[in-house]
Design a protein around this motif. Structure first.
Motif: not given
Length: 90
Positions: A31, A36, A39-42, A44
């Motif tokens: 990650s 990914a 998921g596709s969100d960057p 944290f």
């Protein structure tokens, strides 16, 4: 029902836990590198997550090493605390 300390189920549980934490560590590294995984969100704070999962992995390995050598286990545990500090400050 409480298992005795010498029960072989504890060792199996500790090995499974170390494998799960290792999988989490690899997923966090992927990650961090941009794959990914979660998921596709960057992600944290991906570097902090790598340090945190690395610290957890060192603690799991330290628990497994306790059966062989107290010195090795203590040094792994101390290095996990250093890595945990890096996860807080990264």
């Amino acid at each position: 029902m409480v298992w005795a300390y010498s029960d072989p189920r504890w060792l199996k549980f500790e090995k499974v836990f170390a494998a799960v934490v290792f999988a989490l560590f690899v997923a966090n590294i992927l990650s961090w590198q941009g794959v990914a995984v979660f998921g596709s969100d960057p992600p944290f704070r991906p570097l902090a997550a790598v340090f945190l999962s690395g610290s957890m992995l060192l603690q799991a390995i330290a628990r497994l090493a306790l059966r062989r050598s107290y010195v090795v286990s203590s040094s792994l545990l101390a290095s996990s605390f250093v890595t945990l500090w890096f996860s807080f400050t990264a």
